[in-house]
Write an enzyme that holds these catalytic residues in place. Sequence first.
Site, PDB file in Angstrom:
ATOM      1  N   CYS A   1       0.837  -1.213   0.000  1.00 14.43           N
ATOM      2  CA  CYS A   1       0.000   0.000   0.000  1.00 14.43           C
ATOM      3  C   CYS A   1       0.866   1.255   0.000  1.00 14.43           C
ATOM      4  O   CYS A   1       0.455   2.297  -0.473  1.00 14.43           O
ATOM      5  CB  CYS A   1      -0.976   0.005   1.153  1.00 14.43           C
TER       6      CYS A   1
ATOM      7  N   ASP B   1      -7.318   4.634  -1.117  1.00 19.83           N
ATOM      8  CA  ASP B   1      -6.928   3.623  -0.136  1.00 19.83           C
ATOM      9  C   ASP B   1      -6.951   2.259  -0.823  1.00 19.83           C
ATOM     10  O   ASP B   1      -7.969   1.574  -0.837  1.00 19.83           O
ATOM     11  CB  ASP B   1      -7.918   3.668   1.041  1.00 19.83           C
TER      12      ASP B   1
END
Length: 1116
Positions: free
Chosen positions: A206, A470
Amino acid sequence: MTLMTPPPLDQEEDEMVVPHSDLAPNGPQPMEVVPAEAVNAVDTQTVDDPPSARFTWTIENFTRLNTKKLYSEIFLVGGYKWRVLIFPKGNNVEHLSMYLDVADSATLPYGWSRYAQFSLAVINQLTNKFTVRKDTQHQFNARESDWGFTSFMPLGELYDPSRGYLVNDTVVVEADVAVRKVVDYWSHDSKKETGYVGLKNQGATCYMNSLLQTLYHIPYFRKAVYHMPTTENDMPSGSIPLALQSLFYKLQYSDTSVATKELTKSFGWDTYDSFMQHDVQELNRVLCEKLEDKMKGTVVEGTIQQLFEGHHMNYIECINVDYKSTRKESFYDLQLDVKGCRDVYASFDKYVEVERLEGDNKYHAEQYGLQEARKGVLFIDFPPVLQLQLKRFEYDFMRDTMVKINDRYEFPLQLDLDIENGKYLSPDADRSVRNLYTLHSVLVHSGGVHGGHYYAYIRPTLSDQWFKFDDERVTKEDIKRALEEQYGGEEELPQTNPGFNNSPFKFTKYSNAYMLVYIRDSDKEKIICNVDEKDIAEHLRIRLKKEQEEKEQKRKEKAEAHLYTIIKVARDEDLIEQIGRDIYFDLVDHDKVRSFRIQKQMPFNLFKEEVAKELGVPVQCQRFWLWAKRQNHTYRPNRPLTPQEEAQSVGQLREVSNKANNAELKLFLEVEPGQDLRPIPPPIKSKEDILLFFKHYDPLKEELRYVGRLLVKGNGKPLEILTKLNELAGFSPDEEVELFEEIKFEPNVMCERIDKKLTFRGSQLEDGDIICFQKSPQVESSEQCRYPDVPSFLEYVHNRQVVRFRSLEKPKEDEFCLELSKLHNYDDVVERVAHHLGLDDPSKIRLTAHNCYSQQPKPQPIKYRGVEHLSDMLVHYNQTSDILYYEVLDIPLPELQGLKTLKVAFHHSTKDEVVIHTIRLPKQSTVGDVINDLKTKVELSHPNAELRLLEVFYHKIYKIFPLNEKIENINDQYWTLRAEEIPEEEKNLGPHDRLIHVYHFMKDTAQNQVQVQNFGEPFFLVIREGETLAEVKVRIQKKLQVPDEEFSKWKFAFLSLGRPDYLQDSDIVSNRFQRRDVYGAWEQYLGLEHSDNAPKRSYAANQNRHTFEKPVRIYN
């Protein structure tokens, strides 16, 4: 135990309820449970703020608990069931381990998830201020249903009654829990809601996703990437430009989230790498450097510099003489201090702060000698896109660990770097450029120092609308969420019932900004430019459109899959093609046969017409058999379809054939060839008929092949079909043959001779059975064959294993392959390796197994005859590899295993040299034996010199080994063992003399953050009572033989826990050091501060193994 829950804000009276009885754990209780007092129910629908509660757990008879782990009673917060989990003796650590656990995780629906901020505490029952409290936050899910602290507090403190945590054998644990609403992650359509799509998380990537989204949303950067020359022959996985073009194109035109696998492959990352969390700024720099390099010589050369490169000037200016030294440096990002700074401007103030060089710290100006001076940094120019890295992670010397700084730190929407008359600018900066910047993106890290989650808030067009990126999910967000909520600091949950529980819940905000991207207003038009299809190379458009169409087709097929059945049709042609090549056992690999995608409602008879069209077999000539999995795990044709079944739909038929509900129907198509080899209708099959399949084995060629199938009568005998078999195999009609039945092959091979005189039924043969036959072996020829008969050949094939061998020194490269058997024992394997390497003594081969997860050698080699078979060497947990590592030893392994090998660095007392010696001694030997052995190998200053052995790690001495210490447990893998002569002065220590540690160090002032770095060789020094620093310096200079000019620049300090306290020549050195020898003496030392001029020694290379994470590497 008590459970306190703030009531809803709009509820006037407290409603009294008692927890449901099903909340109490069933069965015998591991402790006395006090019933919950009356508690306030929370109607979660009416509360806007997250429901929060404090739960207190009193654990009695604590020292008498003899359980590894212990759960509290269940308590309710936010409509969810929770409990606290503790390991009273530690979860494999010398600390109490404590976690918050989702009590009903086993029964929750698939894909559940909940988010909570919580703190866990062990109450100090004597003095509340010594209560140990730790807080964190977590998104709980099926994989991570508990979360907390493995090392909560040392067991020594917890179990010491004088400390106040254990009183009357009772421990009190407290949990504050605040539950946050979790949005349904999967039903959200990012493209539809926001116009943007996310990136899939591939392991712990991420941090990469948030950076890629930020770069993608700088249109000028995206345009430059599109304009990098690539060709249709490039492969994305081998070309960073193409992989990035492909990724950006998909982000621009795809409707669903995009995968990053191609890109990480183009970096040269294996999957293990991409699962290792790295630092985003490290990745940012490496990626930009790579792109800059790949853009050279192309139309977009210099783009990275134009966008991101600024320059600052480091200067040192003498105060009393006219001398100034300046150095211009470029930067792509700026590292700003968070600690001690309230906002970005305060960090810039600190960045350009002037340091005075005076006293011992004077500057050596070329022709003027040591001078007082001012040292600092000013900016020559700022880039159009300003990347600010906020130093949220730093080293804490007191705790000797990295920590995350969660302090509040503000950043503005508009950043003016020309403020106060351009105080950040150097005299030669171009003042006509207006350095006014607008915030474009905020990259956030949520979590602690050992990992966490990254995401980004971006406003792609600099409008007022912010978006949160996200991973797969993109959402619209307001400005408060993107700005103020990412400042960090503490958050206090509102007090809803002050009388009930007087201390407010305070939670550290673990989510905060760690990177900011600003765009200069005067460059806004240029950077936020239009990027459309014409910017994308045609070959790329075609390729990616085709990819999109294929993906769309697959998606459509997946969506409609429930309407279709896949029918896999195996024929004789498949068996001929596969047996003896791809497979040896059973009849066919169904993944390689012809498959049809057929609507479930289609009548099977219609499907037969499709087969006729596709395969050229008329409908009346087709007979289909169903396959069945037998109890012995073989898979064989079982029975023909009945006319009634053929009248059904394809979907109904699949259900008949397949209890294990997968969407496939597997069939065998029996086709009878006529005289001219054209299909004819199959013969009628009576109950007496058995369908048998035949394989022929040739021992001379070691070859197995499929030759055909026959319908035989159950009461017939093999003798009656021998002529037919010879015809199938191409032999003369009267050739003598042996018959074997292939019965099964898992877990081992079962293949038995068939008596030709018994009936087929008598030999228990049935539909779908396999008979392997071969010419009857001649006695003389069978000796020349490795596998003279069918069972021995099948046994060989079943256990055959090709192993890739790699040298342990080059663990990434296959060196040679050997075909071995899984049943080979240890000796067989090393003999084959030794033979391949031309080595006479196989016992000098040492093997190491492969770790399938890390794709590296296991840390410990395989012991001599330590495993039964080759198959045991290749297994790693539930995975099997085909890799082994070898090394050639200089003595046989059994002998070596009885010895301990140590690498010892010998430091000569007069010569400036270090020689590494390998010492091998029996494991029960002592350090004294090592020293005696070493004396025979090294050159001593005089015959009676005494030696000692030290443990040195990162340029500090941690231990002098006692002579009687056993060597078996000494580890030289992570630190250096150093041997040296004991100086005469140390042998005759007076009662007031003190032996102190002396280390070299320099101050690393990265962005004004002082850190002490040790280097060079540490040593001991005798300090006499009352001796001044001036006297000690004379001895140090003589010992180290440093020239006067250089020595005059050295500074001397007393260091404790990494903090330097500088000494004057007149200071009495012995006063600073404790008299007694204490554990941790290496943390108190006399430091010699100077620059590191020594050449790096290669033997120190192992000093940082296993200590820091791997740096990001992009290999292509």
